[in-house]
Design a protein around this motif. Structure first.
Motif, mmCIF file in Angstrom:
data_model
loop_
_atom_site.group_PDB
_atom_site.id
_atom_site.type_symbol
_atom_site.label_atom_id
_atom_site.label_comp_id
_atom_site.label_asym_id
_atom_site.label_seq_id
_atom_site.Cartn_x
_atom_site.Cartn_y
_atom_site.Cartn_z
ATOM 1 N N UNK A 109 5.024 -2.863 5.002
ATOM 2 C CA UNK A 109 3.939 -3.659 4.975
ATOM 3 C C UNK A 109 3.050 -3.308 3.675
ATOM 4 N N UNK A 110 1.934 -4.269 3.614
ATOM 5 C CA UNK A 110 1.334 -4.418 2.207
ATOM 6 C C UNK A 110 0.650 -2.894 2.215
ATOM 7 N N UNK A 111 -0.015 -2.312 3.218
ATOM 8 C CA UNK A 111 -0.525 -0.956 3.190
ATOM 9 C C UNK A 111 0.217 0.008 2.528
ATOM 10 N N UNK A 112 1.474 -0.235 2.593
ATOM 11 C CA UNK A 112 2.737 0.798 2.148
ATOM 12 C C UNK A 112 3.046 0.619 0.596
ATOM 13 N N UNK A 113 2.345 -0.383 0.096
ATOM 14 C CA UNK A 113 2.526 -0.596 -1.379
ATOM 15 C C UNK A 113 1.514 0.159 -2.059
ATOM 16 N N UNK A 114 1.716 1.153 -2.778
ATOM 17 C CA UNK A 114 0.535 1.711 -3.515
ATOM 18 C C UNK A 114 1.051 2.138 -5.189
ATOM 19 N N UNK A 167 10.898 0.867 -14.369
ATOM 20 C CA UNK A 167 11.566 2.089 -13.766
ATOM 21 C C UNK A 167 10.115 2.853 -13.192
ATOM 22 N N UNK A 168 9.416 2.915 -13.865
ATOM 23 C CA UNK A 168 8.071 3.856 -13.508
ATOM 24 C C UNK A 168 7.729 3.434 -12.329
ATOM 25 N N UNK A 169 7.508 1.791 -12.111
ATOM 26 C CA UNK A 169 6.987 1.243 -10.901
ATOM 27 C C UNK A 169 7.996 1.478 -9.644
ATOM 28 N N UNK A 170 9.227 1.405 -9.912
ATOM 29 C CA UNK A 170 10.308 1.571 -8.987
ATOM 30 C C UNK A 170 10.324 3.236 -8.221
ATOM 31 N N UNK A 171 9.932 4.252 -9.380
ATOM 32 C CA UNK A 171 9.750 5.283 -8.870
ATOM 33 C C UNK A 171 8.409 5.584 -7.582
ATOM 34 N N UNK A 172 7.472 4.674 -8.244
ATOM 35 C CA UNK A 172 6.291 4.929 -7.274
ATOM 36 C C UNK A 172 6.522 4.116 -6.067
ATOM 37 N N UNK A 191 -8.518 3.824 -4.763
ATOM 38 C CA UNK A 191 -8.451 5.144 -4.046
ATOM 39 C C UNK A 191 -7.374 5.308 -3.153
ATOM 40 N N UNK A 192 -6.999 4.330 -2.431
ATOM 41 C CA UNK A 192 -5.816 4.356 -1.627
ATOM 42 C C UNK A 192 -4.482 4.761 -2.333
ATOM 43 N N UNK A 193 -4.328 3.950 -3.336
ATOM 44 C CA UNK A 193 -3.184 4.521 -4.175
ATOM 45 C C UNK A 193 -2.930 5.929 -4.740
ATOM 46 N N UNK A 194 -4.285 6.352 -5.109
ATOM 47 C CA UNK A 194 -4.614 7.594 -5.441
ATOM 48 C C UNK A 194 -4.177 8.613 -4.949
ATOM 49 N N UNK A 245 -0.410 -3.456 -10.588
ATOM 50 C CA UNK A 245 0.161 -4.270 -11.213
ATOM 51 C C UNK A 245 -0.375 -5.659 -11.196
ATOM 52 N N UNK A 246 -0.006 -6.733 -11.925
ATOM 53 C CA UNK A 246 -0.770 -7.805 -12.258
ATOM 54 C C UNK A 246 -0.682 -8.934 -10.894
ATOM 55 N N UNK A 247 0.800 -8.834 -10.291
ATOM 56 C CA UNK A 247 0.819 -9.623 -8.990
ATOM 57 C C UNK A 247 2.160 -9.019 -8.444
ATOM 58 N N UNK A 248 2.121 -9.049 -7.309
ATOM 59 C CA UNK A 248 3.368 -8.871 -6.206
ATOM 60 C C UNK A 248 3.386 -9.614 -5.182
ATOM 61 N N UNK A 249 4.650 -9.581 -4.522
ATOM 62 C CA UNK A 249 4.961 -10.527 -3.491
ATOM 63 C C UNK A 249 5.860 -9.746 -2.565
ATOM 64 N N UNK A 250 5.534 -9.365 -1.496
ATOM 65 C CA UNK A 250 6.299 -8.397 -0.497
ATOM 66 C C UNK A 250 7.190 -9.360 0.309
#
Length: 559
Positions: A25-30, A125-130, A519-522, A35-40
């Motif tokens: 879900x969108x709420x799981x992406x932190x 790669x850093x984004x993949x890790x997160x 703050x959610x991502x934090x 990022x500039x944009x993302x499409x799940x």
């Protein structure tokens, strides 16, 4: 050195899932920075043993190495390099993408990272890790390692995204520096400003002048508490980096797409060097490395040829250790009184038609800038190097004349104090600027003076700056001055979590920022810091609530 980013495995709760069908879900992406944009999309990619990675150019190798190490140490799964026809994870080049930008496309079967340079691949790669989630398969009961199916397009707002660590006041050590570099890399910060030389200590080995570390790296005691507290720790302090250690740390940073910019303070903040070699100073008085912190007033005597030779010798060794194009010279808080009281300096100024100490400083600065240019380097300095008196709040600086001499145009001006008029004037004259306004970016300031929200809302392009000069703003720095943070845990408490806010300031476009989403991502990032034992400040929300309640009460009282 432990592999810092492994800590993300502790972030996620283990749940039952079907490996082939798990969607997010969108709420799981932190992701920090945002990022500039993302499409799940529906579905997810699962890491498996023996997957093949395709990468065919040199610029991709650091990112590939980083990803392989992460997969191996996180999951014990093995990967290997191979042809694109068999690869599950592929790196592709697209020269149309801007520097440091990347595109990440994850499907159920493939991960593709596209960029135009090494930095872009690394940040993908850093984004993949997160994005990694670790769960338990409902089908096999085995642990699985999932990346949500997603398309991300991402690029930074600014090219200069810096964290500064002051190790002159307190030496923090190689292990700690590497930990900070790991956290910077994960947050896509690309510049480590290393404050190694100041009044309180000289922390870098210089072969030609061994007393700089034998004497200048150690002091007998340290002021504690706050400025002019009258209290000391009662303990000696010291330490320095050998040239081999410096080379190792520089290489470590390079593998994380971080450029290290060393700072060699001149002509002020030079007491540690003068304690080692008295002849460097103007007063000609033997001194010890200062125990007290603050503004100290013997400077390099820049009218002596042997002092200029010393500075160039030190810079030459610094050039050999640091590949950075930019070298920081400090240049701040120069006490002119010692020059004004020196007969030899005054004689030199008269003979060379130099009207004020501020002009003397700029003449010196320009000569060092030319030396740097001849060696393929570029000078950077705090904004006093412009010759403007920004210290009218200090009694001894109220009468200081401002320079008529103009600073060399290729110098990067590091603004830490002053107003929009000063910054605009510098931009109009064509100077490149890094904005580190102290009231918004100094990490030694307490969490009430600079709250997490205030740090997040800092804009390196100040309100009112004409749009034609926006290109002159390279980005921002966040400064961890360490007078009152003697331990690594002290530094962590002041730095985290605000460093994450500054990372997003530097990376994320202004109209894409959202403090509540941040703050959610934090929260996810803080779990990562917990697993590493990082002593981050935990009361940001509490302080912000108290300050808002206080402001509301004050407003109601007025009404």
């Amino acid at each position: 050195m432990r592999f810092i980013l492994l800590a993300f495995i502790t972030v996620f709760t283990f749940t039952k899932c079907t490996e082939k069908n798990r969607s997010f879900s969108q709420s799981e992406i932190a992701i920090l920075p945002k990022p500039t944009s993302f499409i799940l999309q529906e579905g997810s990619f699962a890491f498996r043993d023996g997957q093949i990675i395709f990468a065919d150019i040199e610029a991709q190798q650091i990112a590939v190495k980083d990803l392989q190490a992460y997969i191996s140490k996180t999951s014990n799964l093995k990967t290997s390099l191979g042809q694109s026809t068999n690869a599950s994870i592929s790196f592709f080049k697209n020269e149309a993408l801007a520097p440091e930008a990347y595109e990440l496309v994850v499907t159920a079967n493939n991960i593709n990272i596209t960029a135009s340079d090494a930095a872009g691949y690394f940040y993908g790669v850093q984004t993949l890790k997160q994005l990694l989630t670790i769960e338990t398969s409902a089908e096999t009961k085995k642990t699985i390692y999932l990346i949500p199916a997603i398309t991300i397009k991402d690029n930074p707002r600014f090219k200069w995204r810096a964290f500064m660590l002051d190790e002159s006041r307190y030496f923090h050590g190689e292990k700690f520096v590497k930990q900070m570099l790991d956290q910077m890399a994960l947050l896509k910060m690309n510049t480590f400003h290393w404050h190694l030389i100041d009044d309180a200590g000289w922390r870098i080995e210089i072969k030609k002048y061994p007393l700089l570390t034998e004497v200048g790296a150690f002091r007998s005691d340290s002021e504690i508490g706050t400025w002019k507290s009258g209290k000391t720790s009662g303990k000696p302090h010291g330490g320095f980096y050998t040239q081999e250690q410096i080379k190792n740390i520089v290489a470590y940073a390079k593998d994380r797409n971080i450029n290290i910019v060393p700072e060699f303070e001149m002509p002020g903040h030079s007491s540690a060097a003068i304690a080692a070699y008295t002849w460097l100073g103007t007063a000609g008085v033997d001194i010890d490395v200062p125990v007290k912190f603050g503004r100290l007033y013997d400077n390099y005597d820049v009218t002596k040829p042997e002092v200029i030779a010393f500075i160039k010798d030190v810079l030459t060794e610094i050039f050999e250790l640091f590949p950075s194009e930019v070298i920081h010279i400090g240049g701040d808080e120069v006490g002119y009184e010692v020059w004004e009281n020196s007969k030899s300096v005054q004689k030199y100024m008269k003979e060379n038609n130099i009207k004020s100490p501020a002009d003397l400083q700029i003449n010196f600065t320009n000569s060092i800038s030319k030396f740097m240019e001849k060696n393929g380097r570029r000078m950077m300095g705090w904004n006093e190097i412009l010759g403007k008196n920004i210290h009218t709040d200090f009694a001894e600086k109220k009468g200081d004349q401002e320079a008529e001499t103009e600073l060399a145009k290729n110098v990067v001006v590091h603004f830490w104090k002053g107003n929009l008029e000063l910054l605009t004037d510098a931009a109009k004259k064509g100077y490149s600027i890094v904005n580190s306004l102290h009231s918004s970016t100094y990490l030694d300031y307490n969490h009430r003076n600079i709250t997490l929200e205030k740090a997040y809302n800092f804009n390196p392009i100040p309100e009112g700056l004409d749009t034609q000069y926006h290109k002159n703003i390279y980005g921002l720095g966040s400064q961890m001055w360490s007078e009152w943070t003697p331990t690594n845990a002290d530094v962590e408490r002041q730095t985290f979590p605000r460093i994450a806010a500054y990372a997003e300031v530097g990376w994320t476009a202004l109209d894409n920022k959202d403090y509540e989403n941040f703050k959610i991502a934090l929260q996810k990032m803080q779990k990562h810091w917990d697993s590493l034992g990082i002593n981050y400040f935990k009361d940001s929300d509490k302080i912000e609530a108290e300050l808002k309640a206080k402001a509301a009460a004050k407003k109601n009282k007025k009404e």
